[in-house]
Design a protein around this motif. Sequence first.
Motif, PDB file in Angstrom:
ATOM      1  N   ASN A 193     -43.748 -68.680  88.945  1.00  0.00           N
ATOM      2  CA  ASN A 193     -42.816 -69.764  88.608  1.00  0.00           C
ATOM      3  C   ASN A 193     -42.588 -70.697  89.797  1.00  0.00           C
ATOM      4  O   ASN A 193     -42.364 -71.897  89.614  1.00  0.00           O
ATOM      5  CB  ASN A 193     -41.485 -69.182  88.141  1.00  0.00           C
ATOM      6  CG  ASN A 193     -41.592 -68.530  86.779  1.00  0.00           C
ATOM      7  OD1 ASN A 193     -42.330 -69.000  85.912  1.00  0.00           O
ATOM      8  ND2 ASN A 193     -40.879 -67.431  86.581  1.00  0.00           N
TER       9      ASN A 193
ATOM     10  N   ASN B  46     -45.533 -73.027  89.736  1.00  0.00           N
ATOM     11  CA  ASN B  46     -45.361 -74.002  88.646  1.00  0.00           C
ATOM     12  C   ASN B  46     -44.333 -75.067  89.014  1.00  0.00           C
ATOM     13  O   ASN B  46     -44.537 -76.267  88.786  1.00  0.00           O
ATOM     14  CB  ASN B  46     -44.926 -73.289  87.369  1.00  0.00           C
ATOM     15  CG  ASN B  46     -46.084 -72.605  86.664  1.00  0.00           C
ATOM     16  OD1 ASN B  46     -47.253 -72.908  86.932  1.00  0.00           O
ATOM     17  ND2 ASN B  46     -45.785 -71.681  85.780  1.00  0.00           N
TER      18      ASN B  46
ATOM     19  N   MET C 144     -42.215 -76.056  80.252  1.00  0.00           N
ATOM     20  CA  MET C 144     -42.685 -76.729  81.462  1.00  0.00           C
ATOM     21  C   MET C 144     -42.368 -78.221  81.402  1.00  0.00           C
ATOM     22  O   MET C 144     -41.939 -78.812  82.397  1.00  0.00           O
ATOM     23  CB  MET C 144     -44.194 -76.516  81.621  1.00  0.00           C
ATOM     24  CG  MET C 144     -44.748 -76.931  82.956  1.00  0.00           C
ATOM     25  SD  MET C 144     -44.288 -75.777  84.259  1.00  0.00           S
ATOM     26  CE  MET C 144     -45.343 -76.354  85.576  1.00  0.00           C
TER      27      MET C 144
END
Length: 245
Positions: A52, A55, A164
């Motif tokens: 994460n 990301n 996202m």
Amino acid sequence: MLMDWYTIRKHFHFSSDEIRDIIVTVVFLGFMFSFREWGVGEKFSFSTGVFNWINSALVVLLALLVYLSCQRIIGIRKGYKTEYKMWFWGLLIAIVITFATKGWFVPAFLGTVMIYHMEGHRLGSFRYGLNYKDLGIISLTGPLAMIILALIFKIITFASASPMIHKAMIVCMLIACVNMLPLPWIDGGNVFFGSRLLWVFSFVGIIAAAALMYFIASVWGIIFGALAVAVLASVIWFVFFEEGF
């Protein structure tokens, strides 16, 4: 137009110092935006957290490149070379606040844009030298680009409910709002010192757009609502405060 495109290509590159500052900013903010995602539920997971973090860092990198690119293009077209300077102490303050709020609030301080006079490109320009008004306009394009990018992500969420995409929208909104604060170490301070009236209009408009974006679905409602609030705030500021400065 060909000359403008040639000039942009010639002066658009980022220096090694800027690349270093971009990397540090992306790593710090990526961690802060992933602060609440280091596990599943109450269970900590290092691998999930790193995933994460990466990301979030990619989202921040996209936002920062758009932010700086818009400032650079506008700067070049106005006859200035721009340079990104991160606010390192601001990032440390942001980390402390992120820990204190357990990741519920991330003050995404980026830093500021520096401008340098390109003499040959500003020959004959009004107020030939460096001035706060141009610095304010160039600085404003970064937060403004972020709120527009957030609106684009908002439109994409209509077709895709990807977490996202939603996160990218939130990141852009926070970067836009936080960096419009009238602090001397970030771009909001440049806008404020360049033109207080422009700062009021843009700051209130960006805050309003972010709030409306979060709560309503109508794109035109967001745009016109934000503009209406920004105009009202500007009128109030001009009538009651501007003459006092």
